[in-house]
Design an enzyme around this catalytic site. Sequence first.
Site, mmCIF file in Angstrom:
data_model
loop_
_atom_site.group_PDB
_atom_site.id
_atom_site.type_symbol
_atom_site.label_atom_id
_atom_site.label_comp_id
_atom_site.label_asym_id
_atom_site.label_seq_id
_atom_site.Cartn_x
_atom_site.Cartn_y
_atom_site.Cartn_z
ATOM 1 N N CYS A 2 0.831 -1.185 0.000
ATOM 2 C CA CYS A 2 0.000 0.000 0.000
ATOM 3 C C CYS A 2 0.880 1.255 0.000
ATOM 4 O O CYS A 2 1.934 1.282 0.631
ATOM 5 C CB CYS A 2 -0.940 0.100 1.188
ATOM 6 N N ARG A 27 4.267 -0.258 -4.709
ATOM 7 C CA ARG A 27 3.975 -0.698 -3.344
ATOM 8 C C ARG A 27 2.688 -1.519 -3.272
ATOM 9 O O ARG A 27 2.392 -2.128 -2.246
ATOM 10 C CB ARG A 27 3.848 0.510 -2.411
ATOM 11 N N TRP A 77 -2.584 -2.897 -1.698
ATOM 12 C CA TRP A 77 -2.130 -4.286 -1.807
ATOM 13 C C TRP A 77 -2.938 -5.019 -0.744
ATOM 14 O O TRP A 77 -2.706 -4.840 0.455
ATOM 15 C CB TRP A 77 -0.634 -4.373 -1.526
ATOM 16 N N ASN A 103 -1.987 2.722 5.433
ATOM 17 C CA ASN A 103 -1.056 1.657 5.058
ATOM 18 C C ASN A 103 -0.659 0.969 6.358
ATOM 19 O O ASN A 103 -0.176 1.615 7.280
ATOM 20 C CB ASN A 103 0.174 2.287 4.378
ATOM 21 N N GLY A 104 -0.897 -0.340 6.455
ATOM 22 C CA GLY A 104 -0.556 -1.066 7.675
ATOM 23 C C GLY A 104 -1.666 -2.042 8.035
ATOM 24 O O GLY A 104 -2.537 -2.327 7.215
ATOM 25 N N GLU A 488 18.729 -17.086 -6.345
ATOM 26 C CA GLU A 488 18.294 -15.772 -6.826
ATOM 27 C C GLU A 488 17.779 -15.863 -8.267
ATOM 28 O O GLU A 488 16.766 -15.253 -8.612
ATOM 29 C CB GLU A 488 19.457 -14.773 -6.694
ATOM 30 N N LYS A 492 14.027 -14.824 -9.360
ATOM 31 C CA LYS A 492 13.736 -13.816 -10.395
ATOM 32 C C LYS A 492 12.746 -14.384 -11.410
ATOM 33 O O LYS A 492 11.784 -13.728 -11.796
ATOM 34 C CB LYS A 492 15.006 -13.368 -11.134
ATOM 35 N N GLU A 495 9.139 -14.844 -9.829
ATOM 36 C CA GLU A 495 8.322 -13.684 -9.472
ATOM 37 C C GLU A 495 7.869 -12.868 -10.675
ATOM 38 O O GLU A 495 6.806 -12.256 -10.614
ATOM 39 C CB GLU A 495 8.981 -12.805 -8.399
ATOM 40 N N HIS A 511 20.491 -35.983 -4.712
ATOM 41 C CA HIS A 511 19.783 -36.445 -3.521
ATOM 42 C C HIS A 511 18.274 -36.250 -3.642
ATOM 43 O O HIS A 511 17.568 -36.300 -2.632
ATOM 44 C CB HIS A 511 20.312 -35.720 -2.281
ATOM 45 N N LYS A 610 6.568 -4.123 -3.624
ATOM 46 C CA LYS A 610 7.999 -3.851 -3.510
ATOM 47 C C LYS A 610 8.480 -3.900 -2.066
ATOM 48 O O LYS A 610 9.497 -4.488 -1.760
ATOM 49 C CB LYS A 610 8.312 -2.490 -4.122
HETATM 50 C C1 AGP Z 1 13.039 -9.335 -4.705
HETATM 51 O O1 AGP Z 1 13.055 -9.526 -6.067
HETATM 52 C C2 AGP Z 1 11.784 -9.553 -4.066
HETATM 53 N N1 AGP Z 1 10.736 -8.808 -4.640
HETATM 54 C C3 AGP Z 1 11.733 -9.683 -2.557
HETATM 55 O O2 AGP Z 1 12.149 -10.979 -2.302
HETATM 56 C C4 AGP Z 1 12.560 -8.701 -1.676
HETATM 57 O O3 AGP Z 1 13.921 -8.920 -1.858
HETATM 58 C C5 AGP Z 1 12.171 -8.907 -0.197
HETATM 59 O O4 AGP Z 1 10.819 -8.597 -0.039
HETATM 60 C C6 AGP Z 1 13.017 -8.090 0.752
HETATM 61 O O5 AGP Z 1 12.889 -6.725 0.498
HETATM 62 P P1 AGP Z 1 13.879 -5.674 1.161
HETATM 63 O O6 AGP Z 1 15.230 -5.932 0.611
HETATM 64 O O7 AGP Z 1 13.341 -4.342 0.768
HETATM 65 O O8 AGP Z 1 13.845 -5.900 2.635
#
Ligand code: AGP
Length: 615
Positions: A2, A27, A77, A103-104, A488, A492, A495, A511, A610
Amino acid sequence: MCGIVGYIGMRDAKEVLLEGLARLEYRGYDSAGVAFLDNENNLYVEKQVGKISVLRNAVFRRFHNKCFSLGIGHTRWATHGGVTQENAHPHVSASGRIALVHNGIIENYMALKQYLVKEGYHFVSETDTEVLVHLIEDFYKREGNRNLQSAVMEALKLVEGTYGIAVISVDEPYKIVAARNGSPLVIGIGEKEMFVASDVNALLAYTRHVIYLEDKELVVLKSERYKAYDLDYQRIDKEVVKVEWDINAIELGKHETYMEKEIFEQPEAIRNALRGRVVIEEGMVKFGGLNMTEEEIRRISRIVITACGTSWHAALIGKYLIERFGEIPVEVDYASEFRYRNPILKEGDLVIVISQSGETADTLEALREAKRKGVRVLGLTNVVGSTIARESDGGIYLHAGPEIGVASTKAFTNQVVSLILFAIYLGRLKNMSLYEGQRLLKELSLVPEKIQQILEQQDTIKKIAEKYHEAKNFLYLGRGVNYPVALEGALKLKEISYIHAEGYPAAEMKHGPIALIDEFMPVVFIAPRDALYEKVVSNIHEVKARHGKVIAILSDKDDHVLRYVDDALYIPQTMEEFSPLLTVVPLQMMAYHIARIKGLDVDKPRNLAKSVTVE
Ligand code: AGP
């Protein structure tokens, strides 16, 4: 999670809010809304399900001949309640006189709702937020609809949970009341105009002078001035800070998406992270904000790194680097797990928290848990003035510049760079020689140019993306310092392209995951020439023997395995410890192009936000 924005001043609030919401859209982007007051004290609310562009069209259609000098807006969100117009913010009180964006999460909303229902309040949404607007009205009425500030303060005293809010009332049409607890809130100070927003991106087009609110602080904004208070009506003096970033840093420029822009910004972002910190002649690193003496640093006996998502992957690389160069044992923990155990922390421990946004709720709570246990916390954050940056005892800023794309790219590489620098610094305070320090730092300074060479392979990467974009699953395998890169790379892809992907240490494949291999399974091997190269090559053979498709990230000129792999991408030669900075780049680009070929919105992937400010 949000985003909220508010404006009071001489501009048309429509433009300011919609521009601000577009900047905050990363956000949350399932629905959005705005509320305006006009000169005759009428309240207008417009809410839409979908992206900000949907709201923009609706607002300009409905209000094309109106100009507002005050308004609040929200991009959502969803947490409590589905994605509907009723659940979108702003929420309006029963009398229709107060509007609020939030927001919260209000944790005790059930208890508050029961009380309000008994008092005769009727609820129209399924959100936790709606209790806030009714509660504020409940106090407001008691004061004869004359003191919005005190109504908000009294209501907030009953609230458990997190909030960043902005509230307006038709009875006090010249002010916005905003408050925060646990959700970020920044006030922008202009010439006879004031702004409030969840982060500075929403304000940068208008001002770079801001104040950051702390938890349980409230501010009353009028066009010409602001006053800050605690919830006990005590005035607080706030420091006005000048934001480093300017509006150009958050414009797309020649790029079609923020993710692409941020991938391509990596060489420059790394140069910015190194600038002023590397002293080659001394083979040493200088940090401005560690807030620890060299003696205190030498006494560190153990480091615990905690983070979420991509930042957690950087933490895993940090473990490898710090143990290697700094000779200090390191443990890495998901921030969301850390505080729900009994993490054993003792004298001599240092906790490092890593967060691009500096606002991730799980990471922030882990930081607070460490501090409660009396342990010093070092924060690695990108957003200057963020909550984690402010609450840490010392810190290293990532200097990656604003990262808008939901999928983290340049922040990850700068997290790794910062950890490399920190590890070398620790090493030099211990047993690392001047020569070794110089050698490492010289090699590190060559990394931006090497990333540039990888970026130039865009066309080859696009072709590979074309070939594999219909795959249903992917496996990513790497070893040593490149095992976290496998995680990672898989994250990527997941997501932004919604393709199921797993990352594994290459040797673990036999394994279990090897059972998944068939001719439909692309397996991405991260196989630069390093100490474990031969072992990884054996794993490549194991996959080929089972008809899997192999995409390999190889060191330049490595034609040794070429005939066994289906596709290859090359990275320039570098030291093993720095190789994640290079190997991750083709993986970011491959995920990017697969998602684009599938026609997906890479900057705002479904269900994600984000900065995740809920636990
Ligand atoms: C990254 O591509 C993600 N969207 C997510 O995993 C992100 O890294 C995670 O939410 C942590 O965010 P921050 O680094 O702002 O704490």
